[in-house]
Structures are given as C-alpha cells and as structure tokens.
Design a protein around this motif. Structure first.
Motif, short mmCIF file in Angstrom:
data_model
loop_
_atom_site.label_atom_id
_atom_site.label_comp_id
_atom_site.label_asym_id
_atom_site.label_seq_id
_atom_site.Cartn_x
_atom_site.Cartn_y
_atom_site.Cartn_z
N TRP A 98 0.84 -1.19 0.00
CA TRP A 98 0.00 0.00 0.00
C TRP A 98 0.88 1.24 0.00
N ARG A 99 0.37 2.29 -0.57
CA ARG A 99 0.97 3.62 -0.50
C ARG A 99 -0.18 4.61 -0.58
N LEU A 100 -0.40 5.31 0.51
CA LEU A 100 -1.51 6.25 0.57
C LEU A 100 -1.00 7.67 0.83
N ASP A 101 -1.78 8.62 0.37
CA ASP A 101 -1.47 10.03 0.59
C ASP A 101 -1.41 10.28 2.11
N PRO A 102 -0.36 10.96 2.59
CA PRO A 102 -0.24 11.22 4.03
C PRO A 102 -1.46 11.93 4.63
N SER A 103 -2.22 12.64 3.82
CA SER A 103 -3.41 13.34 4.35
C SER A 103 -4.47 12.39 4.88
N VAL A 104 -4.38 11.10 4.52
CA VAL A 104 -5.38 10.13 4.98
C VAL A 104 -4.78 9.08 5.92
N TRP A 105 -3.55 9.30 6.38
CA TRP A 105 -2.92 8.36 7.30
C TRP A 105 -3.62 8.37 8.65
N ASN A 106 -3.42 7.29 9.41
CA ASN A 106 -3.90 7.15 10.78
C ASN A 106 -5.43 7.14 10.89
N GLN A 107 -6.06 6.63 9.84
CA GLN A 107 -7.53 6.48 9.86
C GLN A 107 -7.94 5.03 9.65
N GLY A 108 -6.95 4.13 9.58
CA GLY A 108 -7.25 2.72 9.37
C GLY A 108 -7.57 2.35 7.93
N LEU A 109 -7.31 3.25 6.99
CA LEU A 109 -7.66 2.99 5.60
C LEU A 109 -6.77 1.92 4.95
N ALA A 110 -5.47 1.94 5.24
CA ALA A 110 -4.59 0.91 4.69
C ALA A 110 -5.02 -0.47 5.19
N THR A 111 -5.33 -0.56 6.46
CA THR A 111 -5.79 -1.83 7.05
C THR A 111 -7.10 -2.27 6.41
N GLU A 112 -8.05 -1.35 6.29
CA GLU A 112 -9.36 -1.66 5.71
C GLU A 112 -9.22 -2.18 4.28
N GLY A 113 -8.43 -1.48 3.48
CA GLY A 113 -8.25 -1.89 2.09
C GLY A 113 -7.45 -3.18 1.96
N ALA A 114 -6.43 -3.33 2.80
CA ALA A 114 -5.59 -4.53 2.73
C ALA A 114 -6.38 -5.78 3.16
N LEU A 115 -7.24 -5.64 4.14
CA LEU A 115 -8.08 -6.78 4.54
C LEU A 115 -8.98 -7.22 3.39
N ALA A 116 -9.56 -6.26 2.68
CA ALA A 116 -10.41 -6.58 1.53
C ALA A 116 -9.58 -7.27 0.43
N CYS A 117 -8.36 -6.78 0.23
CA CYS A 117 -7.47 -7.38 -0.78
C CYS A 117 -7.09 -8.81 -0.40
N LEU A 118 -6.78 -9.04 0.87
CA LEU A 118 -6.44 -10.40 1.30
C LEU A 118 -7.59 -11.36 1.01
N GLU A 119 -8.79 -10.95 1.36
CA GLU A 119 -9.97 -11.79 1.12
C GLU A 119 -10.13 -12.06 -0.38
N TYR A 120 -9.94 -11.03 -1.19
CA TYR A 120 -10.04 -11.15 -2.64
C TYR A 120 -8.91 -12.04 -3.19
N GLY A 121 -7.72 -11.85 -2.67
CA GLY A 121 -6.57 -12.63 -3.13
C GLY A 121 -6.73 -14.12 -2.86
N PHE A 122 -7.15 -14.44 -1.65
CA PHE A 122 -7.31 -15.85 -1.30
C PHE A 122 -8.61 -16.43 -1.89
N GLY A 123 -9.69 -15.66 -1.80
CA GLY A 123 -11.00 -16.18 -2.20
C GLY A 123 -11.25 -16.17 -3.69
N THR A 124 -10.91 -15.08 -4.37
CA THR A 124 -11.22 -14.93 -5.79
C THR A 124 -10.03 -15.27 -6.68
#
Length: 178
Positions: A98-124
C-alpha cells in the motif's frame, strides 16, 4: 455496475485511469509519503511505475489497485498485489502492499483496504500465500501487516539496496490460504 473491483465501507479499489497519474505523481514526490523508500519519484518515474503496474495487471489479472475515498471519489493511492522485481529466497511470490497520501494516514484505511485485498486474493484470485515486506524502520506499515493477520517469518537485506542503507534491513511477513 460499480467501477470498483472491491469496495469497503470507505474505499473503492479499481483499475488505473490516465487521470490518476497527476495525483499519484504528487504522492510519489512527497517526502513524507516516501520516507521509507530510497527516494521520491518524479512524474517520469511515476509514469514508468504506472506502466509496470498496468503490465502486471495485463499479465496476471492483479496489481496494486488505485484507491478512491468513496465519500468524495478522491484518488488517495494504491493497495493491492505485485510480483516483486528482485530475486530472493522467497520469490517469485505475490506481495501485498500500500501507499496512501499522508493526508489520509492514521484512519485505518490501509488496514481496511488490505483486509479486503487479502480476502479477494485468497478467495477470488486463489493465492495460496501472500507476502508483505518493508524496511524494518517502517513501523506503521509493519503494524498494518500485523493488523491484517500476517505473521512475521524473517528479516532480510533487500538485494536492491546498499547494505549500509538504513532501509536495507527488511521485515518479511506472510499469510497462507486458510
């Protein structure tokens, strides 16, 4: 039909568009966003990186995905998968990053998106294992790896970095298909 491959409560992950180049180049030129990389990237280097991302998608059917904040449709960076371009004992492999704009750091967005990607990677996509790695000094990214359930398996010297670089020592995390 949504333009997004994946959606979370706050994020839309999609394939890249030409209009992403400018905001992506801005992130890559930001010294804070790139503090755990050897250097920032100018627009030409960003364009080259984007071409590599799009080639990965064409070759493998996955890549790091462009990420929009759903509330305002603003491009904020990427989350997704790549095949590392260096050789090591654990490559070839699929890496989540992941690489996100610093203006959106510390909001859990990398974690939220990465969890969705893991599920997609393993499941789909049917991945059997997914790796992630970063410079040992990059504690924020390592924390995301831990939050999404990856387990630390090793440390290694990144083969593309000088051995005396403060970024050379990397942590290696992994998740297996459950």
């Amino acid at each position: 039909m949504s333009k997004y491959l994946l959606e979370t409560p706050r994020l839309g992950l999609r394939t890249w568009q030409e209009s992403d180049l400018e905001p992506f180049a801005k992130i890559n030129a930001d010294s804070q966003a790139m503090q755990f990389y050897p250097n920032t990237l100018d627009k030409a280097a960003t364009q080259k990186m984007l071409a590599r991302i799009q080639q990965q998608y064409a070759d493998y059917g996955f890549s790091v995905y462009a990420v929009d904040l759903l509330k305002d449709k603003r491009f904020i960076g990427y989350i997704g998968f790549m095949r590392p371009s260096f050789e090591s004992y654990f490559t070839p492999c699929v890496e989540i990053g992941w690489r996100l704009d610093p203006s959106v750091w510390n909001q859990g967005l990398a974690t939220e998106g990465a969890l969705a990607c893991l599920e997609y990677g393993f499941g789909t996509l049917g991945f059997q294992e997914i790796y992630s790695f970063t410079a040992e000094i990059n504690k924020p990214s390592e924390r995301v790896m831990q939050k999404i359930g990856l387990k630390k398996v090793d440390t290694f010297l990144h083969p593309l970095l000088e051995k005396d670089s403060p970024l050379a020592l990397h942590v290696l995390y992994k998740a297996n298909q459950s």
